[in-house]
Design an enzyme around this catalytic site. Structure first.
Site, PDB file in Angstrom:
ATOM      1  N   LYS A  55       0.836  -1.204   0.000  1.00  0.00           N
ATOM      2  CA  LYS A  55       0.000   0.000   0.000  1.00  0.00           C
ATOM      3  C   LYS A  55       0.862   1.241   0.000  1.00  0.00           C
ATOM      4  O   LYS A  55       0.931   1.973   0.981  1.00  0.00           O
ATOM      5  CB  LYS A  55      -0.889  -0.038   1.222  1.00  0.00           C
ATOM      6  CG  LYS A  55      -1.660  -1.329   1.290  1.00  0.00           C
ATOM      7  CD  LYS A  55      -2.837  -1.179   2.184  1.00  0.00           C
ATOM      8  CE  LYS A  55      -3.843  -2.270   1.902  1.00  0.00           C
ATOM      9  NZ  LYS A  55      -5.081  -2.014   2.559  1.00  0.00           N
ATOM     10  N   CYS A  56       1.472   1.506  -1.093  1.00  0.00           N
ATOM     11  CA  CYS A  56       2.327   2.684  -1.194  1.00  0.00           C
ATOM     12  C   CYS A  56       1.503   3.936  -0.951  1.00  0.00           C
ATOM     13  O   CYS A  56       2.005   4.966  -0.565  1.00  0.00           O
ATOM     14  CB  CYS A  56       2.973   2.755  -2.566  1.00  0.00           C
ATOM     15  SG  CYS A  56       2.490   1.465  -3.672  1.00  0.00           S
ATOM     16  N   CYS A  57       0.186   3.824  -1.171  1.00  0.00           N
ATOM     17  CA  CYS A  57      -0.699   4.974  -0.991  1.00  0.00           C
ATOM     18  C   CYS A  57      -0.747   5.387   0.477  1.00  0.00           C
ATOM     19  O   CYS A  57      -1.147   6.490   0.797  1.00  0.00           O
ATOM     20  CB  CYS A  57      -2.092   4.642  -1.501  1.00  0.00           C
ATOM     21  SG  CYS A  57      -2.707   3.094  -0.871  1.00  0.00           S
ATOM     22  N   LYS A  58      -0.311   4.505   1.336  1.00  0.00           N
ATOM     23  CA  LYS A  58      -0.320   4.810   2.767  1.00  0.00           C
ATOM     24  C   LYS A  58       0.930   5.563   3.176  1.00  0.00           C
ATOM     25  O   LYS A  58       1.084   5.953   4.316  1.00  0.00           O
ATOM     26  CB  LYS A  58      -0.454   3.520   3.570  1.00  0.00           C
ATOM     27  CG  LYS A  58      -1.804   2.866   3.289  1.00  0.00           C
ATOM     28  CD  LYS A  58      -1.933   1.525   3.957  1.00  0.00           C
ATOM     29  CE  LYS A  58      -2.092   1.636   5.435  1.00  0.00           C
ATOM     30  NZ  LYS A  58      -3.353   2.290   5.781  1.00  0.00           N
ATOM     31  N   VAL A  59       1.784   5.756   2.259  1.00  0.00           N
ATOM     32  CA  VAL A  59       3.012   6.493   2.538  1.00  0.00           C
ATOM     33  C   VAL A  59       2.886   7.911   2.002  1.00  0.00           C
ATOM     34  O   VAL A  59       2.668   8.121   0.819  1.00  0.00           O
ATOM     35  CB  VAL A  59       4.213   5.799   1.880  1.00  0.00           C
ATOM     36  CG1 VAL A  59       5.497   6.480   2.291  1.00  0.00           C
ATOM     37  CG2 VAL A  59       4.240   4.324   2.245  1.00  0.00           C
TER      38      VAL A  59
END
Length: 105
Positions: A55-59
DNA sequence: CAACCGGCCTGGA
DNA sequence: CTCCAGGCCGGTT
């Protein structure tokens, strides 16, 4: 140990470690890895092919603003909202509270 | 070996 | 105090 080839692998591990409804920052990850390669972290995520798995979107950025995203920042914000995270003005609401610190190494 | 990158920080206007 | 620009670190391609 500390072999560069493992670097992206660690990043993915940490990102996957982030619980639902929480986010993390490049800086936090870099620090967790005991390094200052903020850029390398983002770069690794960008080149990440397991984007659906990780979940790169969480970074996000250290100031709570949405960083970049392979699929686009809007997509990223959309995903965050989907996780219960409110995104306003391209920034995360209560970012500090949503920010998951890797608790000092 | 050189260039690029999804960032961060510090300094100057 | 706020906004803009440049510099810097480490890794990947």
């Amino acid at each position: 140990m500390m072999r560069t080839g493992d670097f992206p692998n660690r990043v993915y591990m940490l990102v996957r470690k982030v619980p639902y409804g929480k986010v993390t920052t490049y800086k936090a990850i870099a620090k967790a890895l005991n390094t200052k390669a903020y850029r390398a972290v983002g770069n690794a995520l960008n080149k990440n092919k397991n984007i659906e798995l990780v979940k790169c979107c969480k970074v996000v950025k250290s100031d709570g603003s949405i960083g970049g995203y392979s699929e686009g920042t809007e997509e990223k914000a959309k995903r965050l909202k989907k996780e219960g995270i409110q995104v306003k003005g391209g920034k995360i609401v209560d970012f500090q509270k949503r920010l998951l610190r890797f608790n000092n190494k």
